[in-house]
Design an enzyme around this catalytic site. Sequence first.
Site, mmCIF file in Angstrom:
data_model
loop_
_atom_site.group_PDB
_atom_site.id
_atom_site.type_symbol
_atom_site.label_atom_id
_atom_site.label_comp_id
_atom_site.label_asym_id
_atom_site.label_seq_id
_atom_site.Cartn_x
_atom_site.Cartn_y
_atom_site.Cartn_z
ATOM 1 N N LEU A 1 0.870 -1.169 0.000
ATOM 2 C CA LEU A 1 0.000 0.000 0.000
ATOM 3 C C LEU A 1 0.909 1.221 0.000
ATOM 4 C CD1 LEU A 1 -2.623 -0.985 2.758
ATOM 5 C CD2 LEU A 1 -2.844 -1.236 0.286
ATOM 6 N N ASP A 2 0.520 2.257 -0.739
ATOM 7 C CA ASP A 2 1.300 3.488 -0.735
ATOM 8 C C ASP A 2 1.460 3.989 0.698
ATOM 9 O OD1 ASP A 2 1.401 3.429 -3.485
ATOM 10 O OD2 ASP A 2 -0.224 4.876 -3.769
ATOM 11 N N LYS A 3 2.498 4.759 0.907
ATOM 12 C CA LYS A 3 2.782 5.298 2.237
ATOM 13 C C LYS A 3 1.541 5.933 2.867
ATOM 14 C CE LYS A 3 5.411 8.991 4.525
ATOM 15 N NZ LYS A 3 6.407 10.076 4.343
ATOM 16 N N THR B 1 -1.637 5.527 2.075
ATOM 17 C CA THR B 1 -2.872 4.738 1.979
ATOM 18 C C THR B 1 -2.968 3.857 3.226
ATOM 19 O OG1 THR B 1 -2.831 4.712 -0.436
ATOM 20 C CG2 THR B 1 -4.116 2.991 0.652
ATOM 21 N N ARG C 1 -5.377 5.677 -8.033
ATOM 22 C CA ARG C 1 -5.190 7.129 -8.064
ATOM 23 C C ARG C 1 -5.105 7.646 -9.495
ATOM 24 N NH1 ARG C 1 -0.016 7.748 -4.410
ATOM 25 N NH2 ARG C 1 -0.376 9.986 -4.816
#
Length: 346
Positions: free
Chosen positions: A149-151, A153, A264
Amino acid sequence: MSAPDTEATAGLKAFAVGEDAAGMRLDQWLAARTAPNLSRNRVQALIRSGDVRIDGKVVGEPKAKLVAGTLVTLGMPEPEPAEPEAEAIDLSILFEDDDLIVIDKPAGLVVHPGAGNWTGTLVNALIHHCGASLSGIGGVRRPGIVHRLDKDTSGVLVVAKNDMAHRALSDAFADHGQTGDLERAYHAIVWGVPPRPAGIIDAPLGRSGTDRTKRAVVPAGRSDARHAVTHYGVVEKFGARSDATAFASLVECRLETGRTHQIRVHMAHVGHPLVGDQTYGRAFRTKANKLPDDMKNLVGDFPRQALHARLLQFRHPRTDDILRFEAPYPADFMELLEAMRRLPSE
């Protein structure tokens, strides 16, 4: 006098051998040319590892004698990061056994060490928390990251503790639930509302032409284009208008593929970027100026993309049981959601 040095590409340096260098040892001459950046021992190691060539041919002997008029090229491999260290970082654990651990990742926590984030990551935290229960991935005692997961998110994430679990979960995530039991759902608060209550965004992704850290929708025929499909459904509208539009909406996204920044980029591509996304939705930030004063700062200054990994389901690699986990909205996401719900409809 020797000919001037030339630099071919990033990470690759080229040096012309002049008459005055004929007969010299390769390691001695190259160490002098690269000082003070490389020691002679380092140069010798690079030669033995095959990173040095003379006229295109690998030379593995540091004592090799130079010949005037030849070209020596030195390839500089990317430095290997230090092994992650254990760090006592609090984790919200949803499930754990000898094979895997499921956590509710908070926004702001980087998953894996990398440039600019060698410490303070989920991997550092897991090494500390799991300790001896990590039997190793690829012969190294470390957690097996099968998806990220993105930082910024938040939400559900599973990590393997051993090779068996790592292989099984990696296969499941690579398949994206097309033939197995994997199920993932993300909730996002986006600007506006898609024209249809449900739809599919099928648009290949590649590197942005203006910023290599970003992704963009690209032509399918481009060399770096990667197939990317997102299924979305509108869950709730905020500030709905009589013309069927809305100020913002809550959408659920399910991935048929798992590309970097996929949700995104895809939502921005169809004109509905995520609230708070400074990378792909910066142009929409001024929409917050239309809000009542008590909401303007909260929405306009939301510090991250409003994206939460709400649901994760998969088959346990050892017991074959179906495991299903749901992570509640974190406080910041919930506060934003409640603010949006206060918007009047027309």
